[in-house]
Design an enzyme around this catalytic site. Structure first.
Site, short mmCIF file in Angstrom:
data_model
loop_
_atom_site.label_atom_id
_atom_site.label_comp_id
_atom_site.label_asym_id
_atom_site.label_seq_id
_atom_site.Cartn_x
_atom_site.Cartn_y
_atom_site.Cartn_z
N GLY A 56 0.80 -1.21 0.00
CA GLY A 56 0.00 0.00 0.00
C GLY A 56 0.83 1.26 0.00
O GLY A 56 0.30 2.37 -0.10
N HIS A 57 2.18 1.09 0.09
CA HIS A 57 3.08 2.24 0.11
C HIS A 57 3.91 2.33 -1.17
O HIS A 57 4.92 3.05 -1.21
CB HIS A 57 4.02 2.16 1.30
CG HIS A 57 3.33 2.02 2.62
ND1 HIS A 57 2.37 2.91 3.04
CD2 HIS A 57 3.44 1.07 3.60
CE1 HIS A 57 1.93 2.53 4.24
NE2 HIS A 57 2.55 1.42 4.59
N HIS A 219 -0.11 5.08 7.43
CA HIS A 219 -1.21 4.12 7.53
C HIS A 219 -2.53 4.82 7.88
O HIS A 219 -3.52 4.17 8.18
CB HIS A 219 -0.92 3.06 8.59
CG HIS A 219 0.40 2.40 8.45
ND1 HIS A 219 1.51 2.82 9.15
CD2 HIS A 219 0.80 1.37 7.66
CE1 HIS A 219 2.54 2.06 8.81
NE2 HIS A 219 2.14 1.18 7.92
#
Length: 357
Positions: A56-57, A219
């Protein structure tokens, strides 16, 4: 929230499959356990650099596997730490016989799992060290960590230390270099919107149409303040001043002592930025921010640095450490010395970062 997704449970694996097909000249992917590694690994006599974290990064970390950066990257599920067995298998795959440096972002799950991986690798005869990155000045403690979070300086450490490994540095000097990069780096971010994980399908937090979150984590962790939307110059001023005015930061971290053969507590102190420092200015997009807006941020950042007597000698503008489709940005200022500048300028060839080759 609309997503380009099949089954959310297959999101990470299918993304890795696409990456493997697209960049078969640079990387290979092991799926069970999951890790991405250089096609030419292992390289005998070369220290291997490994990092990882929740997916997700992207492009961090898998997009930085290749010549001049990482030898392997271990992707967890979305916003979830990879497991020690991923890290151990990656180490076995890329170990060139002279050691592994794990570059670890300071999040509780990552810290615990990378420590276990170091112990497992050493039990199998693979010399391993890990260095924590904890550069986020926004908050001292958060939902996912004790102490400052590891963010933008991670990217810069992977580039600089990857170049050092490519040039034949031994393990201890690379670990010392990585620690120095961390001590010289400071970051802070802002969110204009939340992000949505494929499995959940709804925003991870709520922001009003005229609200922003200062000091956001990658996050979606809370920052230092939720406030009204401001101009880009005002936002940049807040972020940059927070970095420049950050005072000496002292804390105790655990590192592996090779002489003692055990974990030891090490007190580390970040020196503040001072007039005359040469810096690398890194403006990072959080995933949904147009590059044109990042240049608006850089414009103001450069003005402030000049006013404060900081000399920007290198820069990086783009989305390198993201939070899915979050709109927002982060700024990192890294104090540079001659060695770091030389290594920063060294050639690099990965799926997401190429120059000099």
């Amino acid at each position: 929230m609309k997503k380009l997704v099949n089954n959310p449970e297959d999101f990470v694996r299918e993304s890795l499959e696409g990456m493997a097909v697209a960049h078969s000249d640079l990387i290979k992917v092991n799926y069970d356990p999951a890790f991405v590694y250089r096609t030419d690994a292992p390289i005998q006599g070369k220290v291997a650099i490994i990092s990882g974290g929740g997916s997700g990064h992207e492009p961090m970390h898998a997009g930085f596997v290749g010549r001049g950066m990482l030898d392997a990257a271990c992707p967890g599920e979305i916003f979830t730490s990879p497991t020690p067995d991923q890290m151990l298998q990656a180490a076995k795959q890329v170990d060139g016989g002279v050691g592994i440096l794990y570059i670890v972002k300071n999040y509780s799950g990552d810290v615990m799992n990378f420590e276990m991986a170091t112990e497992l690798a050493r039990a199998e005869g693979i010399r391993s060290l890990n260095i924590l990155i904890d550069d986020d000045v926004a908050v001292k403690d958060s939902l996912y960590t004790q102490g400052r979070r590891g963010v933008g300086t991670t990217v810069l450490a992977e580039k600089i230390c990857g170049a050092a490994a490519e040039q034949g540095y031994d393990l201890s000097p690379i670990a010392n270099l990585c620690r120095r990069v961390n001590l010289y780096g400071r970051s802070m971010g802002i969110a204009l919107t939340s992000c949505t994980t494929p499995a959940k399908g709804t925003p991870t937090f709520e922001l009003g149409d005229r609200e922003i979150e200062l000091g956001i984590g990658i996050h979606g962790e809370p920052g230092i303040e939720r406030t009204n939307l401001k101009s880009v110059d005002e936002i940049t001023e807040i972020l940059t001043r927070s970095l420049i005015e950050d005072t000496e930061y002292s804390r105790t971290l655990r590192e592996w002592d090779e002489d003692k053969g055990e974990w030891v507590d090490v007190e580390l102190i970040n020196p503040p930025l001072v007039k005359g420092d040469r810096v690398l200015a890194f403006v990072n997009g959080m995933g949904g921010t147009p590059v044109s807006e990042l240049y608006l941020v850089y414009r103001k950042l450069a003005q402030i640095c000049q006013q404060q007597g900081l000399q920007i000698v290198r820069n990086l503008i783009g989305s390198y450490i993201t939070s899915l489709e979050m709109q927002g940005c982060s700024i990192t200022l890294l104090k540079l010395d001659d060695e770091m500048i030389r290594l920063w300028d060294a050639p690099v060839k990965t799926s997401s970062w190429r120059w000099g080759i």
